[in-house]
Design a protein around this motif. Structure first.
Motif, PDB file in Angstrom:
ATOM      1  N   LYS A   9       0.835  -1.218   0.000  1.00  0.00           N
ATOM      2  CA  LYS A   9       0.000   0.000   0.000  1.00  0.00           C
ATOM      3  C   LYS A   9       0.861   1.256   0.000  1.00  0.00           C
ATOM      4  O   LYS A   9       1.948   1.278   0.545  1.00  0.00           O
ATOM      5  N   ARG A  10       0.319   2.306  -0.622  1.00  0.00           N
ATOM      6  CA  ARG A  10       1.006   3.592  -0.601  1.00  0.00           C
ATOM      7  C   ARG A  10       0.984   4.147   0.809  1.00  0.00           C
ATOM      8  O   ARG A  10       0.052   3.897   1.575  1.00  0.00           O
ATOM      9  N   SER A  12       1.232   7.543   3.349  1.00  0.00           N
ATOM     10  CA  SER A  12       1.085   9.002   3.373  1.00  0.00           C
ATOM     11  C   SER A  12       2.335   9.625   3.970  1.00  0.00           C
ATOM     12  O   SER A  12       3.127   8.968   4.650  1.00  0.00           O
ATOM     13  N   THR A  45      10.104   1.257  -3.265  1.00  0.00           N
ATOM     14  CA  THR A  45       9.747   1.934  -4.514  1.00  0.00           C
ATOM     15  C   THR A  45      10.525   3.235  -4.601  1.00  0.00           C
ATOM     16  O   THR A  45      10.861   3.844  -3.564  1.00  0.00           O
ATOM     17  N   LEU A  48       8.881   6.342  -2.834  1.00  0.00           N
ATOM     18  CA  LEU A  48       8.952   6.284  -1.375  1.00  0.00           C
ATOM     19  C   LEU A  48      10.364   6.613  -0.880  1.00  0.00           C
ATOM     20  O   LEU A  48      10.548   7.313   0.118  1.00  0.00           O
TER      21      LEU A  48
END
Length: 731
Positions: A9-10, A12, A45, A48
């Protein structure tokens, strides 16, 4: 089938910040690289990783983290208030250096609390303004480094002032006229601060301690340099009187207690103007192709007893100081030039290392003994060099003199001196094969007239005669260190001051590697000491005679650590010795006297000396060595400016010897005088400083000034007061 997504998941920005804070908080004082952080937080990634880097930099900006290198950080475990050293700069860019040796922090003049250079201070970090550098303000001065300052007097109608050459204070020091001690306008004087600025009084007030003399007089200027570093320029009367009471008589008991070397061929080899001869060499031929070589050192500790008035003064000075036109000795003249000095045709007491060497200079046996010697001849380096060359030695090749057809060498004592040279060359060869670093440094020298005015400026190179003495001194120092440091298995070595030299700075070695790769060279930046040293030597050999040689040697030298004294032995990187000390110059270095005393103590079965006490003495001697070097450098600068003072407006071929953010240093090829071209004078473009590549690069026209470049300069100014030469570039 499509590829699986990385990273799940991305995340925040807020979530990432919380994870980073928690992670660093759990790691204590550990330094973490970006790779370790990405791996631990599973940031796999590219977006990130980039976000994490931005956030880590922000956290460092907010002082939550400390930046260790360009790609590693650690948690800031220190509070807002810290202790450390204040560094005062003439340009107002003062700084606070934390006790842990971290990055210096800017302190503006208004926040300095009138701290002076070297003061121990307590600071509070100021709230960080956006897009501004980190700042600190001094909240308490814990300990003043000094309260006496040197400068030029200005005497007015009601008050007098002291103007310090570095302009280190925002205002001059006020001196009441009754406290002038006879000082007049333009006199150089030492002034003690009697009132520091505070909330009520904004002025510095002082009184004259000593008037050194009139500005421009040679003795005044040399003594001013010494006074600026807190170094003595006169010898205390009580110490000289104590030295005058020492008769220097050698008693029958002295002779009975010592090995007698008076019949052996013994000589001293020193600079032509030397007066303090603290080392001598003897050589005798033994059977079976062996040689007995004695390294005899002045027995200072026999005459200077620990805790005596002479000893206390020697501890304070810690070293002799060699200014351009004078020597400021560690010991009173009666001792250093007469009683202790190994003068020719006089019986002298010595502390000696006696070696049995074979023809390849392998040490078969050695002993460290007190001796009585008699030097048969006092040689200058030039005399020995001439004798060697007359017998076929080609200076600098490392080859000994060829054996003459008739078996006889030319010159007085030729066989002994040529044998010493041959053995020294064998020792030198083995030392480099073992990994010693090969930097042949040149020293700037001046010829001066009877008034101290420089008449010639030149570089002095080390010749074979110098290297002859150097190798035997190195061998003696190494042997003495090993005799104490190499303890038997299961036993702790006794306390001894060592001369230690740490491995090169890893970051500076990496800078060197990146710099030289542009020229097609390589160097090892990690690995064993020997491998790194051999790699550096290979680099020096490959660059020899090339235009870039001097530039690369300069960058390589900057990567080297400073040698120092310590009872904690870490070996000597530059010499590739596991054990090394200073034993061979007790007339001019206090650590050598310490070593002599401890050797005597241990030879008599004494217990190990107090490690803490000797480490404190080592730290003091290392510090005084640096102070003396700075004073010596300033005397060279003064004579350089004096030498060039009548050459303002003349042009010279030169090369760039240094690049900084504020200008270019250039060295004149003809006489080796160095001056500076300020950045403001480079008006043809806006130049940016490329620290990694040691160059200035023009933003618009891309013109580049590189370390080592040949340029033509004009002498623009010679300021004796500031000891500063100003050059301009001739287009």
């Amino acid at each position: 089938m499509g590829k699986g997504k990385k990273g799940g998941k991305r995340m925040s920005r807020k979530q990432l910040q919380e994870r980073l804070q928690a992670f660093f908080s759990s790691q204590g004082d550990r330094t973490l690289s970006f790779k370790e952080i990405f791996r631990a937080l599973k940031l796999d990634t590219h977006p990130l990783k980039m976000l994490a880097i931005d956030m880590i930099e922000e956290m460092a900006w907010d002082d939550f983290l400390v930046k260790v290198t360009d790609s590693s950080y650690k948690l800031n475990t220190k509070g807002q208030v810290q202790e450390g050293t204040f560094l005062r700069k003439a340009n107002g860019k003062n700084a606070f250096l934390p006790d842990d040796g971290g990055t210096p922090i800017f302190v503006s003049e208004r926040n300095s609390l009138w701290a002076t250079n070297g003061d121990r201070v307590k600071v509070s970090f100021m709230a960080r303004r956006q897009h501004h550098i980190k700042e600190a303000q001094v909240i308490e001065i814990l300990q003043r480094k000094k309260d006496q300052f040197v400068g030029k007097l200005r005497v007015g109608k009601d008050f007098a002032y002291l103007i310090t050459p570095e302009n280190i204070f925002a205002s001059d020091i006020i001196i009441p006229k009754r406290k002038l001690k006879g000082g007049k306008t333009n006199d150089k004087a030492i002034v003690k601060i009697t009132q520091w600025p505070d909330a009520e009084h904004k002025n510095l007030v002082g009184e004259v301690v000593d008037v050194i003399g009139q500005t421009g007089d040679n003795d005044t200027e040399m003594n001013t340099i010494l006074a600026q570093y807190g170094l003595p320029y006169v010898y205390p009367k009580a110490v000289e009187e104590a030295a005058n009471k020492i008769t220097g008589e050698i008693t029958p008991q002295d002779v009975a207690e010592r090995d007698d070397f008076r019949s052996a061929f013994t000589c001293t080899i020193d600079p032509h103007d030397a007066k303090d001869f603290d080392d001598a060499l003897s050589i005798e031929k033994l059977d079976k192709g062996l040689w007995q070589v004695g390294v005899h050192i002045a027995d200072v500790s026999h005459y200077v007893t620990e805790g005596s008035v002479i000893d206390k003064e020697a501890v304070k000075r810690a070293t002799s100081i060699y200014l351009v036109d004078r020597t400021i000795p560690m010991l009173p003249e009666r001792l250093c030039n007469f009683i202790c000095s190994l003068r020719p045709d006089e019986d002298k007491l010595a502390y000696s290392v006696i070696f049995t060497l074979d023809d390849e200079a392998n040490v078969k046996t050695y002993r460290i003994v007190h001796t009585i010697i008699r030097s048969k001849r006092r040689y200058a380096y030039e005399e020995v060099q001439q004798l060697l060359e007359e017998n076929g030695v080609v200076d600098g090749t490392g080859e000994p003199a060829p054996v003459p057809k008739n078996g006889k060498y030319k010159g007085e004592n030729a066989e002994q001196l040529i044998t010493l040279d041959r053995l020294a060359k064998a020792l030198r060869k083995k030392r480099f094969e073992h990994g010693a670093v090969k930097f042949d440094r040149e020293e700037l020298h001046f010829d001066v007239d009877e008034k101290g005015k420089p008449t010639r400026c030149y570089f002095k190179r080390s010749h074979d005669a110098n290297k002859l003495i150097e190798e035997f001194m190195l061998l003696a120092n190494k042997t003495v260190a090993e005799s104490i440091g190499k303890a038997k298995k299961g036993r702790k070595a006794k306390t001894l001051p060592y001369r230690v030299h740490d491995n090169p700075d890893p970051q500076k070695m990496e800078t060197l590697r990146q710099f030289i790769v542009k020229f097609g060279y390589k160097v090892k930046t990690e690995g064993t000491k020997g491998a790194m040293a051999r790699s550096l030597n290979k680099l020096m050999d490959e660059t020899e005679g090339k235009p870039e040689a001097k530039m690369i040697q300069t960058v390589a030298l900057r990567a080297m650590m400073k040698a120092k004294y310590s009872v904690h032995n870490i070996g000597h990187f530059g010499l590739a010795f596991d054990y090394y000390t200073h034993f061979t110059s007790p007339i001019r270095r206090y650590p050598d006297t310490m070593v002599h005393r401890l050797l005597t103590r241990y030879a008599q079965g004494g217990r190990s000396a107090n490690e803490k006490h000797y480490e404190e003495l080592c730290e003091h001697c290392s510090e005084m060595e640096l102070v003396a070097q700075n004073a010596e450098r300033d005397s060279i600068k003064y004579k350089m400016v004096e030498f060039m003072a009548d050459k303002v407006g003349e042009t010279f071929a030169a090369h760039i010897s240094g690049i900084t953010s504020y200008g270019i240093y250039a060295e004149i090829d003809e006489n080796h005088c160095e001056g500076m071209i300020p950045m403001r004078d480079l008006s043809d473009d806006y130049y940016e400083f490329d620290e990694r590549n040691f160059c200035l690069r023009g933003r618009r026209h891309h013109h580049r000034y590189q370390l080592g470049d040949a340029i033509e300069i004009q002498v623009a100014g010679a300021n004796l007061e500031k000891r500063q030469l100003d050059f301009s570039i001739v287009e």
